[in-house]
Structures are given as C-alpha cells and as structure tokens.
Write a protein that holds these residues in place. Sequence first.
Motif, PDB file in Angstrom:
ATOM      1  N   LEU A   1      -7.413  -7.244  -3.327  1.00  0.00           N
ATOM      2  CA  LEU A   1      -6.994  -7.919  -2.191  1.00  0.00           C
ATOM      3  C   LEU A   1      -7.812  -9.474  -2.598  1.00  0.00           C
TER       4      LEU A   1
ATOM      5  N   MET B   1      -5.950  -3.919   9.416  1.00  0.00           N
ATOM      6  CA  MET B   1      -5.541  -2.904   8.748  1.00  0.00           C
ATOM      7  C   MET B   1      -6.494  -1.830   8.006  1.00  0.00           C
TER       8      MET B   1
ATOM      9  N   HIS C   1      -5.689  -8.429   8.017  1.00  0.00           N
ATOM     10  CA  HIS C   1      -6.230  -7.613   7.089  1.00  0.00           C
ATOM     11  C   HIS C   1      -7.598  -6.789   7.736  1.00  0.00           C
ATOM     12  N   SER C   2      -8.093  -7.604   8.541  1.00  0.00           N
ATOM     13  CA  SER C   2      -9.139  -6.778   9.393  1.00  0.00           C
ATOM     14  C   SER C   2      -8.588  -5.577  10.059  1.00  0.00           C
TER      15      SER C   2
ATOM     16  N   HIS D   1       0.691  -1.289  -0.009  1.00  0.00           N
ATOM     17  CA  HIS D   1      -0.098  -0.005  -0.049  1.00  0.00           C
ATOM     18  C   HIS D   1       0.828   1.311  -0.063  1.00  0.00           C
TER      19      HIS D   1
ATOM     20  N   ALA E   1       2.295  -9.448   5.283  1.00  0.00           N
ATOM     21  CA  ALA E   1       0.974  -8.901   5.722  1.00  0.00           C
ATOM     22  C   ALA E   1       1.452  -8.009   7.082  1.00  0.00           C
TER      23      ALA E   1
ATOM     24  N   ASP F   1       3.110  -4.873   6.148  1.00  0.00           N
ATOM     25  CA  ASP F   1       2.192  -3.805   5.602  1.00  0.00           C
ATOM     26  C   ASP F   1       1.470  -3.154   6.875  1.00  0.00           C
TER      27      ASP F   1
END
Length: 210
Positions: free
Chosen positions: A38, A180, A177-178, A5, A68, A71
Amino acid sequence: MFIRHQRPAVEPGAFGAADGRYSVATMAMDFEDYFNDLQQEIKAFRKGLTAESDRGSALFATAYLDKAISDLLYLSVVYEPKKVKKDLFDFNSPLGTFSSRIKMAYYLGKISKEVRQDLDLLRDIRNRFAHHPSVVSFDDEKIANKCRELQFSFREKKDQPRLHFLGSVFGVLAQIHSSMLTVRAPDPRLTDRPTEEVKTAHRAKLDLDE
C-alpha cells in the motif's frame, strides 16, 4: 480490475478474524506485506499527481478515490465473486457511479459525514474540469472556492487551491484505508427455503389438500 484485494479462502481465526469472515486482515498476506504494498502504491500515486496538470491531477486523484471507495464497499458485502461486480459495480448497476458509491459508503457507516462532504466536493471539482473545456486551472473561481471548503486539507485558507485539493485527497484516502482495516464482509444468509416436509405440514394445517 477495479478491485485491488482478492478474497481467498482463509482459515477461521486467521489474522484475528475469529468468525472467519473476509476482511483486509484475512488476506493471503500478512499486515507487513499489505502495508508495504500500500505504501508503495501511494508513493507512486503521489508521484503521478505531482507530474500532472491541474486538470489531470483532478481526474487522476478522483479516479483513485473512486477505486478506493469501490474496494471498501467490495469488502463490505457478501462475497459472490462471479456476480458482485455485475450486480453492484458495473456502470448501470446500483453502485456504478462515484456518487452512488460515496452515498452507500456513508449510509453503511464506512465513512463519516465529513469524509462524504469532502468526497462530494472533490467529485464536483472533477466534474467542472471534465465538463468545461475552458477550465484548466485550480485558480478558476468556482473550483478555488470549493477547494477552500475542503475539511481534510491542513492548509491555510490563503494557500493555493491545488494544495487544498491534494491535501484533502490524501486525508480522505487515509480515512478510507483506515476503514478498510476494520470492515468485515457479512456471511451469506443461510437457506430459508421450506423443505417438502414443511410444505406438506403447512398445507395440512390449512386444509389446502382437501
């Protein structure tokens, strides 16, 4: 580039970020584009894992989780595009290893204790594959036992260790991911360097000019 990102200049309030701080929500793409990208990436990741040997899937999966976590942490720190990778994420830097990134994500409150525990187990499994040439299968006793300890696997205990491993990988990845989606990078601290006037007044108060 280990960061997926990029952090563009955004208008305050874009995508609901009222304070203008960068987050996934303030990327130069809308949520639909972000989730579509994604989703396609995860599909490719899942397909790649399916084709891998046991050792290959362990190395590939943990490398992806490492990325991940990187990130997530990148989104959680002050934005210094020319310095942050060297200062924090290069190999000899404070967050230069998978282990250190897992710990920092936990102590910053970005992942739960259970996610941390599974990540550490997944890392241990990777290391056993990587450092023991004779270990080529998830059926190795030590690896199989660790796989059955994984908390984010929805498999029954009797199921194959590889299935437990993959189940945990995707469960943990979903939690990262949640996180993020809600993380906000802090603003740089405003300058607190004293002005010459302040220095002069301070010297006068302490009689340092006499």
